[in-house]
Design an enzyme around this catalytic site. Structure first.
Site, PDB file in Angstrom:
ATOM      1  N   TYR A 129      29.190 -11.722 -30.933  1.00  0.00           N
ATOM      2  CA  TYR A 129      29.685 -12.149 -29.628  1.00  0.00           C
ATOM      3  C   TYR A 129      28.824 -11.528 -28.538  1.00  0.00           C
ATOM      4  O   TYR A 129      28.509 -10.335 -28.579  1.00  0.00           O
ATOM      5  CB  TYR A 129      31.141 -11.699 -29.437  1.00  0.00           C
ATOM      6  CG  TYR A 129      31.711 -12.085 -28.093  1.00  0.00           C
ATOM      7  CD1 TYR A 129      32.406 -13.275 -27.936  1.00  0.00           C
ATOM      8  CD2 TYR A 129      31.522 -11.270 -26.983  1.00  0.00           C
ATOM      9  CE1 TYR A 129      32.905 -13.647 -26.694  1.00  0.00           C
ATOM     10  CE2 TYR A 129      32.012 -11.639 -25.742  1.00  0.00           C
ATOM     11  CZ  TYR A 129      32.707 -12.830 -25.610  1.00  0.00           C
ATOM     12  OH  TYR A 129      33.186 -13.193 -24.381  1.00  0.00           O
ATOM     13  N   GLU A 218      28.852 -17.163 -21.845  1.00  0.00           N
ATOM     14  CA  GLU A 218      29.427 -16.613 -23.063  1.00  0.00           C
ATOM     15  C   GLU A 218      28.867 -17.320 -24.291  1.00  0.00           C
ATOM     16  O   GLU A 218      28.844 -18.549 -24.340  1.00  0.00           O
ATOM     17  CB  GLU A 218      30.958 -16.782 -23.013  1.00  0.00           C
ATOM     18  CG  GLU A 218      31.681 -16.189 -24.208  1.00  0.00           C
ATOM     19  CD  GLU A 218      33.195 -16.457 -24.130  1.00  0.00           C
ATOM     20  OE1 GLU A 218      33.611 -17.630 -24.130  1.00  0.00           O
ATOM     21  OE2 GLU A 218      33.955 -15.475 -24.066  1.00  0.00           O
TER      22      GLU A 218
END
Ligand code: ADP
Ligand code: MG
Length: 411
Positions: A129, A218
Site C-alpha cells: 500500500y 492512492e
C-alpha cells in the site's frame, strides 16, 4: 474515505475524482510503471483490446475492471481475471458492464458500471500500500505506506497500526533521499536494483502529486511482480478543486455519471453545494456563515440537509436556482434562509426566493433571517409575497424556529 482511522480526515469537500484508467494515464505520463491497458465503453471493443494486449505483452491473461468512482470493486465482483483470451474477456465484460456494482464505498444501491478498463494481467509476488495525501494539520504532504496492501487500509490502521508507516515531506526541501530509503526498507525493497526502481517511482509520484494538484493519490495495491518489477496496479487520484483554474484539462476528465446530480448542477450555476444527511435545507451566503448556520442548527437539535453557499454577490437568478434546488429535494422538510447582506442585497435574495417558490410552490416550513443591505425592502417583498414565512430576529432564533417547525411538520 480511508483516512478517518489515521485521524487525517482532512480531504476537503471540494475535491474532484477520476477513474482508475485516467489515473493510470497520468501515472504513465510521469513515468510511474503501470500495466498496459485500454478503456472500453462497449462490450464490442473488449475483444480487440484483449487481443492487442495479448499480442503486445505475450501474456495470455487480461483483467477486466469496472470503472466507477469507488474502491473495493474487486470484492464486489467488478474486477475479473480472464485466462481464456479475448473470448473470456468479452464474456466477463458482458457481465460487468451495466451491472449495479455494490462496494463498501458505493452505498447499498451501488453504482452502475458504464466504463471498463481492460489491462494486462501481472504475476503478483507481493501487494503493498502506498499513498500521498495532504495532511492539513501538519500542512505537509504525507506519504503512507504499508506491506499490508490490497486490503482495506482502514482496517489495517485500526487493527495493526504498527504495519503502517508515515512520513511527512518538507515543502521546501521536497522528498529527501533518506525518506525514500526509509520507505523502501519499510516496504521490503532491498538491493541496489530495487532501491533504484523504488526511488524513481517515489520521485515520479511526488512530481505527479504536486504537478497535478492532487489532494490524494492512492495505490492499493502497489505490487512487486514475480520478476521483481514494482508496478502500480490500482490508481485513485483526487484533485484539489481549488486548483481547477490552472488545469483546463480536468473538465475532460470529469464523468457526470459518477457525480451527485444536484452538486453537478450547482457547480454549473457557480454555487457551492454539498448534500448532507439531515432534513433542514439551508440557503446561506458566505462559507463562514454557512458553517455557523450548520453548527447552530445542530446545536438546536436539528440536522442540515445541505451546505449551500450562494456566495457574496449572487444574482437573483442564482438565488432562485439555489432555492429551487432546495425545494426540489425530497429529503428537505424545512428551510432556513440565513442571509447577511453586505455586497449581497436582501431584496435580491427575496426576489430569488419568490421566483423559485412561484414555480415550485412551498410545501415545507420556511424561516427567514435577513440582515444588512436593503433589509427593509427585502422583508417587505417577502411580506407582500403571500408566502407562509416565519421571520427570525437572529440566527439563534431562526435555528430554533426552523427546528421546531420541521419537527411539527413531520409529526
Ligand atoms: P479495487 O481496489 O477497487 O478492488 P484493484 O484494482 O485494487 O480494485 O483490484 C483488486 C485486486 O485485483 C488487486 O488487489 C489485485 O489482486 C487484482 N488485480 C487488479 N488488477 C490486476 C492486474 N492487472 N493483474 C493481476 N491482478 C490484478
Ligand atoms: Mg485497489
Amino acid at each position: 474515505m480511508p483516512w478517518k482511522a489515521l485521524d487525517c480526515d482532512s480531504v476537503p469537500a471540494s475535491l474532484m475524482k477520476i477513474h482508475e484508467y485516467q489515473g493510470k494515464q497520468i501515472f504513465a505520463r510521469y513515468g510511474v510503471p503501470v500495466p498496459k491497458g485500454e478503456a472500453a465503453f462497449n462490450v464490442s471493443e473488449v475483444g480487440p483490446i484483449a487481443e492487442r494486449l495479448i499480442a503486445e505483452t505475450g501474456n495470455p491473461v487480461v483483467v477486466v475492471k469496472a470503472q466507477v468512482h469507488a474502491g473495493g470493486r474487486g470484492k464486489g465482483g467488478g474486477v475479473k481475471v480472464a485466462k481464456g483470451g479475448a473470448a473470456e474477456a468479452t464474456s466477463l465484460a458482458e457481465k460487468i458492464l451495466g451491472m449495479q456494482l455494490v462496494t463498501p464505498q458505493t452505498g447499498p444501491g451501488g453504482q452502475k458500471v458504464r466504463r471498463l478498463y481492460i489491462e494486462q494481467g501481472l504475476d503478483i509476488a507481493r501487494e503493498l500500500y502506498l499513498a500521498l495525501l495532504v495532511d492539513r494539520d501538519r500542512r505537509q504532504i504525507a506519504v503512507i505506506a504499508s506491506t499490508a496492501g490490497g486490503m482495506d487500509i482502514e482496517e489495517v490502521a485500526h487493527e495493526t497500526p504498527e504495519k503502517i508507516i508515515r512520513i511527512h515531506i518538507d515543502p521546501v526541501l521536497g522528498l529527501a533521499g533518506y525518506q525514500v530509503r526509509q520507505l523502501a526498507f519499510a516496504l521490503g525493497f532491498g538491493g541496489k536494483e530495487q532501491l533504484k526502481k523504488f526511488s524513481a517511482l517515489m520521485t515520479s509520484l511526488y512530481a505527479a502529486f504536486t504537478g497535478e494538484d492532487c489532494s490524494l493519490l492512492e495505490i492499493n495495491p502497489l505490487i512487486e511482480t514475480k520478476s521483481g518489477d514494482i508496478v502500480a496496479l490500482d490508481a485513485k487520484i483526487n484533485f484539489d478543486d481549488n486548483a481547477s483554474f490552472r488545469h483546463p484539462g480536468w473538465e475532460e476528465l470529469q464523468d457526470p455519471d459518477e457525480e451527485d446530480p444536484v452538486e453537478l448542477e450547482a457547480r454549473k450555476a457557480g454555487l457551492s453545494y454539498v448534500s448532507l444527511e439531515g432534513d433542514i435545507g439551508c440557503l446561506v451566503n458566505g462559507a463562514g456563515l454557512a458553517m455557523a448556520t450548520m453548527d447552530i442548527i445542530l446545536h438546536s437539535g436539528g440536522r442540515p440537509a445541505n451546505f449551500l453557499d450562494v456566495g457574496g454577490g449572487a444574482t437573483k437568478e442564482q438565488v432562485s436556482k439555489a432555492f429551487r434546488m432546495i425545494l426540489s429535494s425530497n429529503e428537505v422538510k424545512g428551510i432556513f434562509v440565513n442571509i447577511f447582506g453586505g455586497i449581497m442585497r436582501c431584496d435580491v435574495v427575496a426576489e430569488g426566493i419568490i421566483a423559485a417558490t412561484k414555480e415550485l410552490g412551498l410545501k415545507v416550513p420556511l424561516v427567514v433571517r435577513l440582515e444588512g443591505t436593503n433589509v427593509e425592502l427585502g422583508r417587505k417583498l417577502l411580506d407582500e409575497s403571500g408566502l407562509a414565512i416565519q421571520s427570525a430576529s437572529s440566527m439563534g432564533d431562526g435555528a430554533q424556529k426552523i427546528v421546531a417547525a420541521t419537527r411539527a411538520a413531520k409529526a
